[in-house]
Design an enzyme around this catalytic site. Sequence first.
Site, PDB file in Angstrom:
ATOM      1  N   ARG A   1       5.192   6.087   1.308  1.00 19.80           N
ATOM      2  CA  ARG A   1       4.633   5.589   2.555  1.00 19.80           C
ATOM      3  C   ARG A   1       3.556   4.563   2.233  1.00 19.80           C
ATOM      4  O   ARG A   1       2.703   4.787   1.376  1.00 19.80           O
ATOM      5  CB  ARG A   1       4.066   6.728   3.405  1.00 19.80           C
ATOM      6  CG  ARG A   1       5.137   7.637   4.011  1.00 19.80           C
ATOM      7  CD  ARG A   1       5.962   6.887   5.053  1.00 19.80           C
ATOM      8  NE  ARG A   1       6.964   7.718   5.729  1.00 19.80           N
ATOM      9  CZ  ARG A   1       8.236   7.788   5.375  1.00 19.80           C
ATOM     10  NH1 ARG A   1       8.674   7.089   4.325  1.00 19.80           N
ATOM     11  NH2 ARG A   1       9.079   8.533   6.057  1.00 19.80           N
TER      12      ARG A   1
ATOM     13  N   GLU B   1       3.822  -1.407   8.580  1.00 22.13           N
ATOM     14  CA  GLU B   1       5.179  -1.938   8.711  1.00 22.13           C
ATOM     15  C   GLU B   1       5.617  -1.942  10.179  1.00 22.13           C
ATOM     16  O   GLU B   1       5.278  -1.029  10.916  1.00 22.13           O
ATOM     17  CB  GLU B   1       6.166  -1.067   7.917  1.00 22.13           C
ATOM     18  CG  GLU B   1       6.030  -1.140   6.424  1.00 22.13           C
ATOM     19  CD  GLU B   1       7.002  -0.191   5.725  1.00 22.13           C
ATOM     20  OE1 GLU B   1       7.941   0.322   6.394  1.00 22.13           O
ATOM     21  OE2 GLU B   1       6.832   0.059   4.535  1.00 22.13           O
TER      22      GLU B   1
ATOM     23  N   HIS C   1      10.983  -1.800   2.288  1.00 18.40           N
ATOM     24  CA  HIS C   1      11.188  -0.365   2.528  1.00 18.40           C
ATOM     25  C   HIS C   1      12.672  -0.007   2.458  1.00 18.40           C
ATOM     26  O   HIS C   1      13.235   0.587   3.376  1.00 18.40           O
ATOM     27  CB  HIS C   1      10.605   0.036   3.900  1.00 18.40           C
ATOM     28  CG  HIS C   1      10.358   1.515   4.024  1.00 18.40           C
ATOM     29  ND1 HIS C   1       9.448   2.039   4.898  1.00 18.40           N
ATOM     30  CD2 HIS C   1      10.897   2.583   3.375  1.00 18.40           C
ATOM     31  CE1 HIS C   1       9.437   3.355   4.806  1.00 18.40           C
ATOM     32  NE2 HIS C   1      10.323   3.701   3.876  1.00 18.40           N
TER      33      HIS C   1
END
Length: 389
Positions: A214, A240, A257
């Site tokens: 994360r 994000e 990601h």
Amino acid sequence: MSLNATATMPIATPLNIVADENIPGLEQWFGDLGTIVRVPGRSLSPAQLADADILLVRSVTQVNEALLANTPVRFVGSCTIGTDHLDTHWLEQQGIAWSAAPGCNANSVVEYVFCALAALDIDWRGRNFGIVGCGNVGGSLQRKLHALDIQCKIYDPWKTDNPDSATLEEVLQQDVICLHAPLVKDGPHPSLHMLDGEALDRIRPGAVLISAGRGAVIDNRALRERDTSFTTVLDVWENEPDMDPELLKRVNLGSPHIAGYSHDGKLAGTRMIREALNQALDLPAAAIAQETSLASSPEQSRLTTDKSGFAAMRELLLSMYDPRQDDTRLRAAAQSAASGGESLPLAFDQLRKQYPKRLEFSHYTLPSSAQLPNLDQAVRAQLAILGLK
């Protein structure tokens, strides 16, 4: 899989299913249950759930009271490993069953770690690893490292009985530091900005920092402002999809990601959520064949190299998956946004939506010793541990 079904009852089909458009295998795994409506996950609205029985999401959708209040949704499935985007407390209060798919893409993330090192031409043999967060992903990486006879130290305050357990300070002194912790904002062991400026300053020169859990586990501003002497790989970013383009300029390898975005991992998440739904709402198993869409073509499974040693391993891994291509696409998107093109947040999501099909190492067969005599048995053993047939 995680499953909460404290207040569930059998439910009749057909069902109305609303699903993130980026979830693969929806027809395969849920088509027998009713109607599937695909929506952009990040912009999902309550109005789109007015008739929904089932909601299927990925990590970009915040599932909470604001989204689900006064809707008929009975089950929420997140086809991803994390749950920080789900207000599980509110869901349980409302009697809404929910499930995530922990571990579905763990192997994909582990393969990303080794391919990132290969892309940077960093030989992992003989280096010491540190892992922050030893859940499904961190644990899978730890087992792989043990099989490769590589030393590692683990920081996970929830698993202090781990034989490799160490302090965060000790982990940050290792040669390769891998972040796989979930995002926890409160409680006794928060992970938000766990790697703040002070922690980043503890990383020794020449080390490698790989963040694939994360984004906000690292204080992105602190990282951007530092003239670091270590190599940085970021797959995840704070805020994000509105990532910091200036930070991208400072990292050695960046991606949007997608560490866990193998086709294998995504389909496994879809399957796990269908299994959880069956259990929660007393539904029959999906009447489908095996996940045939995972089959590789002869071109994909054909590997070759004229090199030996680590150079051969590097070439073979990058022929299966080269994260430098993700880095190139992300930097191009950032440059386009800076020049007045599509905004970076929109481009970030498009890169994920249009991500090329990526198969895991197990789909590839290493040629025989007669075909590749330059590969010694030690290299072959390492490649087999990494997952090649």
